[in-house]
Scaffold this motif. Structure first.
Motif, PDB file in Angstrom:
ATOM      1  N   GLY A 198      12.397  23.942  -9.773  1.00 15.82           N
ATOM      2  CA  GLY A 198      13.752  23.706 -10.070  1.00 15.82           C
ATOM      3  C   GLY A 198      14.412  22.748  -9.538  1.00 15.82           C
ATOM      4  O   GLY A 198      15.397  21.844 -10.487  1.00 15.82           O
ATOM      5  N   HIS A 199      14.061  22.267  -8.398  1.00 17.55           N
ATOM      6  CA  HIS A 199      14.603  21.093  -7.601  1.00 17.55           C
ATOM      7  C   HIS A 199      13.925  20.021  -8.490  1.00 17.55           C
ATOM      8  O   HIS A 199      14.783  18.812  -8.329  1.00 17.55           O
ATOM      9  CB  HIS A 199      14.312  21.172  -6.198  1.00 17.55           C
ATOM     10  CG  HIS A 199      15.440  22.048  -5.581  1.00 17.55           C
ATOM     11  ND1 HIS A 199      16.704  21.947  -5.123  1.00 17.55           N
ATOM     12  CD2 HIS A 199      15.198  23.444  -5.100  1.00 17.55           C
ATOM     13  CE1 HIS A 199      17.266  22.807  -4.676  1.00 17.55           C
ATOM     14  NE2 HIS A 199      16.340  23.881  -4.334  1.00 17.55           N
ATOM     15  N   TYR A 200      12.789  19.900  -8.833  1.00 15.33           N
ATOM     16  CA  TYR A 200      12.180  18.995  -9.602  1.00 15.33           C
ATOM     17  C   TYR A 200      12.880  18.532 -10.462  1.00 15.33           C
ATOM     18  O   TYR A 200      13.217  17.221 -10.746  1.00 15.33           O
ATOM     19  CB  TYR A 200      10.743  19.303  -9.546  1.00 15.33           C
ATOM     20  CG  TYR A 200       9.852  18.196 -10.405  1.00 15.33           C
ATOM     21  CD1 TYR A 200       9.704  17.056  -9.854  1.00 15.33           C
ATOM     22  CD2 TYR A 200       9.617  18.541 -11.745  1.00 15.33           C
ATOM     23  CE1 TYR A 200       8.709  16.005 -10.717  1.00 15.33           C
ATOM     24  CE2 TYR A 200       8.826  17.681 -12.543  1.00 15.33           C
ATOM     25  CZ  TYR A 200       8.462  16.397 -11.857  1.00 15.33           C
ATOM     26  OH  TYR A 200       7.602  15.634 -12.833  1.00 15.33           O
ATOM     27  N   PHE A 224      18.759  18.939 -16.169  1.00 14.64           N
ATOM     28  CA  PHE A 224      19.477  19.837 -16.284  1.00 14.64           C
ATOM     29  C   PHE A 224      20.904  19.331 -16.994  1.00 14.64           C
ATOM     30  O   PHE A 224      21.196  18.276 -16.992  1.00 14.64           O
ATOM     31  CB  PHE A 224      20.012  20.748 -14.861  1.00 14.64           C
ATOM     32  CG  PHE A 224      18.896  21.469 -14.624  1.00 14.64           C
ATOM     33  CD1 PHE A 224      18.673  22.931 -15.191  1.00 14.64           C
ATOM     34  CD2 PHE A 224      18.204  21.488 -13.362  1.00 14.64           C
ATOM     35  CE1 PHE A 224      17.711  23.689 -14.660  1.00 14.64           C
ATOM     36  CE2 PHE A 224      17.144  22.065 -12.895  1.00 14.64           C
ATOM     37  CZ  PHE A 224      16.906  23.412 -13.706  1.00 14.64           C
ATOM     38  N   PRO A 225      21.596  20.319 -17.691  1.00 21.43           N
ATOM     39  CA  PRO A 225      22.850  20.019 -18.119  1.00 21.43           C
ATOM     40  C   PRO A 225      23.913  19.770 -17.133  1.00 21.43           C
ATOM     41  O   PRO A 225      23.707  19.983 -15.854  1.00 21.43           O
ATOM     42  CB  PRO A 225      23.205  21.225 -18.990  1.00 21.43           C
ATOM     43  CG  PRO A 225      22.606  22.283 -18.484  1.00 21.43           C
ATOM     44  CD  PRO A 225      21.342  21.717 -17.856  1.00 21.43           C
ATOM     45  N   PRO A 226      24.948  19.134 -17.232  1.00 22.33           N
ATOM     46  CA  PRO A 226      25.911  18.667 -16.168  1.00 22.33           C
ATOM     47  C   PRO A 226      26.524  19.673 -15.436  1.00 22.33           C
ATOM     48  O   PRO A 226      26.724  19.562 -14.371  1.00 22.33           O
ATOM     49  CB  PRO A 226      27.043  17.988 -17.078  1.00 22.33           C
ATOM     50  CG  PRO A 226      26.468  17.470 -18.635  1.00 22.33           C
ATOM     51  CD  PRO A 226      25.189  18.784 -18.744  1.00 22.33           C
ATOM     52  N   HIS A 227      26.570  21.106 -15.921  1.00 19.51           N
ATOM     53  CA  HIS A 227      27.165  21.974 -15.234  1.00 19.51           C
ATOM     54  C   HIS A 227      26.223  22.416 -13.925  1.00 19.51           C
ATOM     55  O   HIS A 227      27.000  23.255 -13.167  1.00 19.51           O
ATOM     56  CB  HIS A 227      27.621  23.202 -16.005  1.00 19.51           C
ATOM     57  CG  HIS A 227      26.556  23.838 -16.685  1.00 19.51           C
ATOM     58  ND1 HIS A 227      26.061  23.743 -17.983  1.00 19.51           N
ATOM     59  CD2 HIS A 227      25.832  25.139 -16.312  1.00 19.51           C
ATOM     60  CE1 HIS A 227      24.981  24.385 -18.247  1.00 19.51           C
ATOM     61  NE2 HIS A 227      24.926  25.266 -17.418  1.00 19.51           N
ATOM     62  N   ILE A 228      25.023  22.129 -13.923  1.00 20.26           N
ATOM     63  CA  ILE A 228      24.359  22.500 -12.850  1.00 20.26           C
ATOM     64  C   ILE A 228      24.285  21.399 -11.784  1.00 20.26           C
ATOM     65  O   ILE A 228      23.500  20.506 -11.802  1.00 20.26           O
ATOM     66  CB  ILE A 228      22.832  22.876 -13.308  1.00 20.26           C
ATOM     67  CG1 ILE A 228      22.806  23.736 -14.511  1.00 20.26           C
ATOM     68  CG2 ILE A 228      21.958  23.332 -11.965  1.00 20.26           C
ATOM     69  CD1 ILE A 228      23.196  25.061 -14.053  1.00 20.26           C
ATOM     70  N   LEU A 265      22.115  26.117  -8.940  1.00 20.97           N
ATOM     71  CA  LEU A 265      20.658  26.194  -9.437  1.00 20.97           C
ATOM     72  C   LEU A 265      19.736  27.368  -8.995  1.00 20.97           C
ATOM     73  O   LEU A 265      19.228  27.856  -9.756  1.00 20.97           O
ATOM     74  CB  LEU A 265      19.799  24.901  -8.717  1.00 20.97           C
ATOM     75  CG  LEU A 265      18.521  24.906  -8.952  1.00 20.97           C
ATOM     76  CD1 LEU A 265      18.040  24.723 -10.340  1.00 20.97           C
ATOM     77  CD2 LEU A 265      17.822  23.800  -8.089  1.00 20.97           C
ATOM     78  N   ASP A 266      20.240  27.746  -7.860  1.00 23.31           N
ATOM     79  CA  ASP A 266      19.724  29.013  -7.251  1.00 23.31           C
ATOM     80  C   ASP A 266      20.022  30.322  -8.178  1.00 23.31           C
ATOM     81  O   ASP A 266      19.270  31.213  -8.566  1.00 23.31           O
ATOM     82  CB  ASP A 266      20.243  29.500  -6.073  1.00 23.31           C
ATOM     83  CG  ASP A 266      19.604  28.634  -4.909  1.00 23.31           C
ATOM     84  OD1 ASP A 266      18.705  27.845  -5.405  1.00 23.31           O
ATOM     85  OD2 ASP A 266      20.110  28.620  -3.763  1.00 23.31           O
ATOM     86  N   GLY A 267      21.425  30.313  -8.645  1.00 21.68           N
ATOM     87  CA  GLY A 267      21.836  31.485  -9.870  1.00 21.68           C
ATOM     88  C   GLY A 267      20.905  31.244 -11.056  1.00 21.68           C
ATOM     89  O   GLY A 267      20.413  32.253 -11.698  1.00 21.68           O
ATOM     90  N   VAL A 268      20.545  30.115 -11.475  1.00 19.55           N
ATOM     91  CA  VAL A 268      19.501  29.707 -12.712  1.00 19.55           C
ATOM     92  C   VAL A 268      18.323  30.679 -12.259  1.00 19.55           C
ATOM     93  O   VAL A 268      17.628  31.211 -13.114  1.00 19.55           O
ATOM     94  CB  VAL A 268      19.772  28.274 -13.036  1.00 19.55           C
ATOM     95  CG1 VAL A 268      18.474  28.265 -14.231  1.00 19.55           C
ATOM     96  CG2 VAL A 268      20.919  27.994 -13.615  1.00 19.55           C
TER      97      VAL A 268
END
Length: 684
Positions: free
Chosen positions: A279-281, A288-292, A298-301
C-alpha cells in the motif's frame, strides 16, 4: 388438384377466411407440449411426483419446485390437472425455467448425465494430495487440507453440489472480481482505467511491481485490488462501506447468507506486513487517487481490502455469485440485472488473462475460460452463457492455485471441449440438445391438434388442419389424432380426420390401432365407420407377435403356427416402462419371463429337437417321447389360466371367436368370461 383434395380443402376452409393460428392456439399447444413431459399418455392428469422427479433430474432447486407444486396442486391431491396447469403456469415463479425443463431446452438438458460424469471426475481426484495449504495467514494454515467440494450453477438455475459443499471458507482473492464489478458500477470503467492497467504482470500476486505508467498491472493482483478498494465510496464510514459491500454480494446469491469471517480478518490484519508495504509502495508512486492523502486513509483502504478477503462463503454460494457473470450480469434466481453487460465482459476478460496468477497463460491455453483462484483453495471458473464451476480444496501448488481445482477445470475442458476458441465447442450441450425432444413451433401445433382430437374440439381441429398441421403427427407413444378420437368416442372428429386422409390402420408404438381402440371402448358406430373406410382387424398372429415383442422375446424363436391359441396375453393396460417397440429384444425382463420364454420355445419346437441344456441331454433321451410339462403347473391348471389371459384381451377374443362372440363375452364378468371361453373351446 383432384376431386378428393378439393373436397378436403372445401371441408376445412368453409367459413374460415384467415388460417393464421392465433396466440391462444399457440399457447395451448405449448402448454400441451410441456404437460406431456409429465403426462406421457395424455390423460389430462399428471402425477405430482412426476413433476417433482423431472425437476429434480433437471437440477432445478428443490425450493423452486416446492413453490410450484403448492400452486399446481394446492389441495395436495398428488395429481396436477391440465386445466389447473393451463390457468396457473404463467403465474409460477421461475415459469421460464420450468418451461425450459419441461420442453428439454435447459442449457444442460441432460443434467443428470452431466452430474454423473462430473462426480466421476471429482472421485478420481480425491487421492490427489500434492501441494500444501497457505502458511502466511494463520487461519488458513489451520484448515483441513483434505477438504474437497465442488458446486455448479447454470444460467437457468440448475444446481449441483458434491463433497463438503457446505463447508465455509474465506473468499480471499475470489472476492476481487466481484469487488471490481461493484466499483466499476459506481465510478465507471474510464475512472478505474485512470489508475489501473489491464495486463498480466508476469510476477507473483504480491510482488512489488508497477507498469511503465506507475500503475498496478491489473485489478486481480494485490496492488490493483487495494487500489480498487480506494475508489469505492470514500465518503462513507468504514462500517457503512463494508455493509454496502456485504449487501451487494448477498444480492448476487439470493436466499444465501453471505457471512464475515472475523477471525480470518484479524489474523490477516495482524500478519499483513507485506500488504501494508504494498500500500505504501503504491502511494509513494503516486498511483492512488488524490483523496488518499494520509496514512490514516491508507490504513482504512487496507482494512477494507482485508474485509473483502474475509467474506465467508461455501462453494454453493460462490457458484451462485459467479453464475451472475455467466448470465451476463443478471441474477439467475431473480432475473434482476445487477452488473452491466460491459462490466461483465471487462472482468471476465481480466479473469481469462490474469485470474490464476502466474499460471494464467497455461490456464488460458488448456482450459480457455475465465477463472479466479485464491490462496484459501478456491477456484471459480465461468463458462459464459452456460454455468459457473467452483472448487474448494486448500492444497496449493507453487503458483498459489488449488491443485485439485486446476486439475478439475482441465478435466472438464477435456471432457466437454468448453474452450472458448474451439471450433467445435460445447459438445455436451449440442449433443444433448440434439437428442432431447425439441418442441419447435411446429411441434407445439401438433400437440394442439392431438388435444383437439382427444377432447372433441372440432373448431380447433379445423384450424390446425387448415394451417397445415399433419393429421399423421403422433405423440411420444406413436398415438395420432385418430387413435385419441376413437378411444374417446369422438365420432364427429373421426369423420373430420377420415376426410382429411387419416390412416385408418395406423399403429402406435405398442401396436394399438384406431379400430382396436374403438372396439375396446365399445364405440360400435365408430368401429363400423372405420371398417367402411378400410380398417382391418388385428389377427391372432399379429396380436401374439406384439405380446412377445413386449415381453422381450424374439419373433423367430417361436413358431406362431405351433403355439396354442392363447399361450400368452397382452395386458389391458401397459405402462411406458413395460412397453417395448424392439421386436428383436433377446434379454427377458425377469426370471418369470425367462421361464415362460423357455416353456414357449419347448412347446413350439419339434419333438426331435432337444431344447434342454447339454448336461441334461442324456437324461432327457429317456423321456423325450413325453411332451414338455409346464413347471409348477399341470395341463389341467394351464387351460383355465390361458382362458383367463384371453378373457383379459379383447383383440385375442376377436381373433379366436370372431367379433360378434367377442362382444358378448366382453359383457360378462371376468370369471364367467373365462369359463365361457373354456366351454367354447371344448365345443370346438
Amino acid at each position: 388438384m383432384d376431386d378428393t383434395a378439393t373436397a378436403v380443402s372445401e371441408l376445412f376452409t368453409e367459413g374460415y377466411d384467415d388460417w393464421s393460428i392465433d396466440e391462444e392456439a399457440i399457447t395451448i399447444g405449448k402448454l400441451l407440449a410441456m404437460f406431456s413431459a409429465i403426462d406421457p399418455k395424455n390423460t389430462g392428469a399428471a402425477k405430482t411426483r412426476a413433476f417433482v422427479k423431472l425437476m429434480d433430474k433437471s437440477g432445478i432447486p428443490p425450493s423452486w419446485t416446492r413453490k410450484a407444486r403448492k400452486i399446481l396442486d394446492p389441495a395436495s391431491t398428488k395429481t396436477i390437472q391440465f386445466e389447473r396447469f393451463h390457468d396457473m403456469f404463467e403465474s409460477l415463479e421461475h415459469a421460464d425455467v420450468f418451461e425450459k425443463a419441461l420442453l428439454g431446452h435447459l442449457v444442460i438438458p441432460d443434467f443428470e448425465e452431466f452430474c454423473t460424469q462430473l462426480s466421476s471426475m471429482c472421485d478420481s481426484l480425491v487421492e490427489e494430495r500434492s501441494g500444501e495449504v497457505a502458511q502466511y495467514i494463520p487461519q488458513l494454515a489451520s484448515v483441513d487440507p483434505d477438504l474437497f467440494a465442488v458446486s455448479v450453477h447454470t444460467v437457468d438455475g440448475q444446481v449441483f453440489n458434491w463433497g463438503s459443499h457446505e463447508t465455509l471458507f474465506s473468499m480471499q482473492s475470489c472476492a476481487k472480481p466481484i469487488t471490481y464489478c461493484m466499483v466499476e458500477h459506481e465510478v465507471g470503467d474510464e475512472e478505474i482505467s485512470k489508475f489501473i492497467g489491464h495486463e498480466p504482470s508476469g510476477k507473483h500476486f504480491d510482488d512489488f511491481c508497477l507498469n511503465k505508467h506507475n500503475r498496478p498491472h491489473n485489478p486481480l493482483i494485490n496492488t490493483g485490488a487495494i487500489l480498487v478498494c480506494s475508489l469505492f465510496r470514500p465518503e462513507l464510514e468504514a462500517s457503512n462501506r463494508f455493509d454496502a459491500t456485504s449487501k451487494f454480494f448477498s444480492k448476487l446469491a439470493p436466499g444465501s447468507h453471505v457471512q464475515f469471517d472475523n477471525a480470518t480478518y484479524l489474523s490477516e490484519l495482524n500478519t499483513a506486513d507485506r500488504n501494508f508495504a504494498l500500500g505504501h509502495y503504491v502511494k509513494d508512486a503516486g498511483a492512488f487517487p488524490p483523496h488518499i492523502d494520509s496514512k490514516r486513509k491508507l490504513d482504512g483502504v487496507l482494512q477494507f481490502y482485508f474485509q473483502t478477503c474475509a467474506i465467508q462463503v461455501n462453494t454453493a454460494i460462490t457458484a451462485s455469485i459467479y453464475a451472475v457473470l455467466a448470465n451476463g450480469g443478471v441474477v439467475p434466481a431473480t432475473n434482476v440485472p445487477m452488473i452491466s453487460p460491459d462490466t461483465t465482459r471487462n472482468i471476465m476478460s481480466l479473469m481469462l488473462s490474469c485470474g490464476t496468477y502466474t499460471y494464467s497463460g497455461e490456464f488460458a491455453y488448456f482450459v480457455g475460460q475465465p477463472a479466479k483462484s485464491s490462496v484459501s483453495g478456491c477456484v471459480a471458473m465461468v463458462v459464459p452463457n452456460k454455468f459457473s464451476l467452483v472448487i474448494y480444496s486448500p492444497r496449493l501448488d507453487t503458483h498459489g492455485n488449488s491443485v485439485r481445482g486446476i486439475a478439475l477445470c482441465r478435466l472438464v475442458a477435456q471432457q466437454w471441449n468448453i474452450h472458448s476458441l474451439s471450433a467445435e465447442q460445447d459438445v455436451l450441450f449440442q449433443t444433448k440438445q440434439a437428442k432431447s425432444v425439441a418442441f419447435s413451433s411446429c411441434r407445439v401445433l401438433e400437440y394442439g391438434l392431438l388435444h383437439a382430437a382427444s377432447c372433441g374440439d372440432s373448431a380447433s381441429l379445423r384450424t390446425f388442419i387448415g394451417s397445415g398441421v399433419s393429421v399423421a403427427c403422433t405423440d411420444v407413444d406413436g398415438m395420432n389424432a385418430l387413435h385419441y378420437a376413437c378411444s374417446n368416442g369422438r365420432m364427429a372428429i373421426v369423420e373430420l380426420l377420415l376426410a382429411a386422409g387419416a390412416n385408418v390402420n395406423a399403429k402406435s408404438k405398442t401396436g394399438k390401432t384406431p379400430l382396436g381402440l374403438a372396439l375396446a371402448g365399445r364405440h360400435e358406430m365408430i368401429a363400423e365407420m372405420l371398417k367402411q373406410a378400410g380398417a382391418t382387424p388385428v389377427t391372432h398372429g399379429e396380436a401374439m407377435g406384439r405380446i412377445l415383442s413386449r415381453r422381450g422375446m424374439r419373433r423367430n424363436t417361436v413358431s406362431m403356427a405351433a403355439l396354442p391359441s392363447a399361450t400368452a396375453t397382452e395386458p389391458t393396460e401397459t405402462s411406458d416402462t413395460e412397453a417395448s417397440t424392439d421386436s428383436t429384444r433377446t434379454t427377458p425382463r425377469g426370471r418369470g419371463d425367462k421361464k415362460k420364454q423357455q416353456t414357449l420355445e419347448n412347446a413350439a419346437a419339434p419333438e426331435s429337437v432337444d431344447n434342454r441344456k447339454p448336461k441334461k441331454a442324456a437324461k432327457a433321451k429317456k423321456t423325450s417321447k413325453e411332451p414338455a410339462k409346464v413347471k409348477k403347473a399341470s395341463k389341467e391348471q394351464a387351460a383355465p389360466r390361458r382362458a383367463r389371459e384371453v378373457a383379459n384381451n379383447f383383440d385375442l377374443m376377436v381373433a379366436e371367436f370372431g367379433e360378434a362372440k367377442a362382444k358378448k363375452l366382453r359383457d360378462l364378468p371376468l370369471q364367467l368370461r373365462a369359463q365361457a371361453i373354456l366351454q367354447l373351446r371344448t365345443k370346438r
